[in-house]
Design a protein around this motif. Sequence first.
Motif, short mmCIF file in Angstrom:
data_model
loop_
_atom_site.label_atom_id
_atom_site.label_comp_id
_atom_site.label_asym_id
_atom_site.label_seq_id
_atom_site.Cartn_x
_atom_site.Cartn_y
_atom_site.Cartn_z
N ALA A 1 0.83 -1.20 0.00
CA ALA A 1 0.00 0.00 0.00
C ALA A 1 0.87 1.26 0.00
O ALA A 1 0.58 2.23 -0.72
N ALA A 2 1.93 1.26 0.78
CA ALA A 2 2.83 2.41 0.82
C ALA A 2 3.59 2.57 -0.50
O ALA A 2 3.71 3.68 -1.03
N LEU A 3 4.07 1.47 -1.03
CA LEU A 3 4.84 1.52 -2.28
C LEU A 3 3.96 1.93 -3.46
O LEU A 3 4.43 2.58 -4.40
N ALA A 4 2.68 1.58 -3.41
CA ALA A 4 1.76 1.93 -4.50
C ALA A 4 1.52 3.42 -4.61
O ALA A 4 1.04 3.91 -5.63
N GLU A 5 1.86 4.16 -3.56
CA GLU A 5 1.70 5.62 -3.62
C GLU A 5 2.73 6.26 -4.55
O GLU A 5 2.51 7.38 -5.03
N VAL A 6 3.83 5.55 -4.81
CA VAL A 6 4.88 6.13 -5.66
C VAL A 6 5.21 5.27 -6.88
O VAL A 6 5.92 5.71 -7.77
N ALA A 7 4.69 4.05 -6.93
CA ALA A 7 5.11 3.12 -7.98
C ALA A 7 3.93 2.32 -8.51
O ALA A 7 2.90 2.16 -7.85
N ASP A 8 4.08 1.80 -9.71
CA ASP A 8 3.16 0.80 -10.24
C ASP A 8 3.59 -0.57 -9.70
O ASP A 8 4.78 -0.80 -9.46
#
Length: 214
Positions: free
Chosen positions: A82-89
């Motif tokens: 969830a955190a990584l999806a804020e900056v990445a696909d």
Amino acid sequence: MKPLLITDCDEVLLHMVRHFGVWLDEAHDIEFDLSNHDWSRAMRPRDERALTPEAMWGYLDGFFPAEMARQTLVPHAREALAALAEVADIVVLTNLQDHCQSHRVAQLAEHGIVHRVECNQGGKGRPVARLAQEHGASVVVFVDDLPQHHESVARAAPQVHRLHMVSEPAMAPHVPPAPHAHARIDDWRDARAWIEARFAAGQPATELETLGDS
């Protein structure tokens, strides 16, 4: 373009082998040794009959998709994604037969993980290279539990950062770090930080990175 995370599912996002072992015991009277990463040695019928490779793959086909509901979420995986999806696909690249794709999508959604799911058979190097090109990402991170997939990606897409993760605690101590991975991290809290650092740096991987690089 956004960075891209390509992650495996079984033993990375969802526990599989512990539940596969319980099912083998219940349904087929087969003991599964979680400390042995070589499945040809890990699967031991209690009547001591020999198992052919075809039989072993057949049991996997019996588990997927019929028994997938047994699988449980790896700690901290959902929060990290969830955190990584804020900056990445994010793409989940899972080695299952194509007919299991919709089952995997639904299974992950039940655990609060909703991302593109690609099924694959064989090495993951070519599909990782294809996905990296499709997304046009300057930074790509690949996460998987199997060393052969890190070797495949290293050959087909050497610019991709490769993280080796074995999330099953009963198995992880018996699995050495993958030689073609850049790092080995088995906890998603630390893995998230490692991935975020690669995304923030904005640079593709190089062969100068080592297993101990953090």
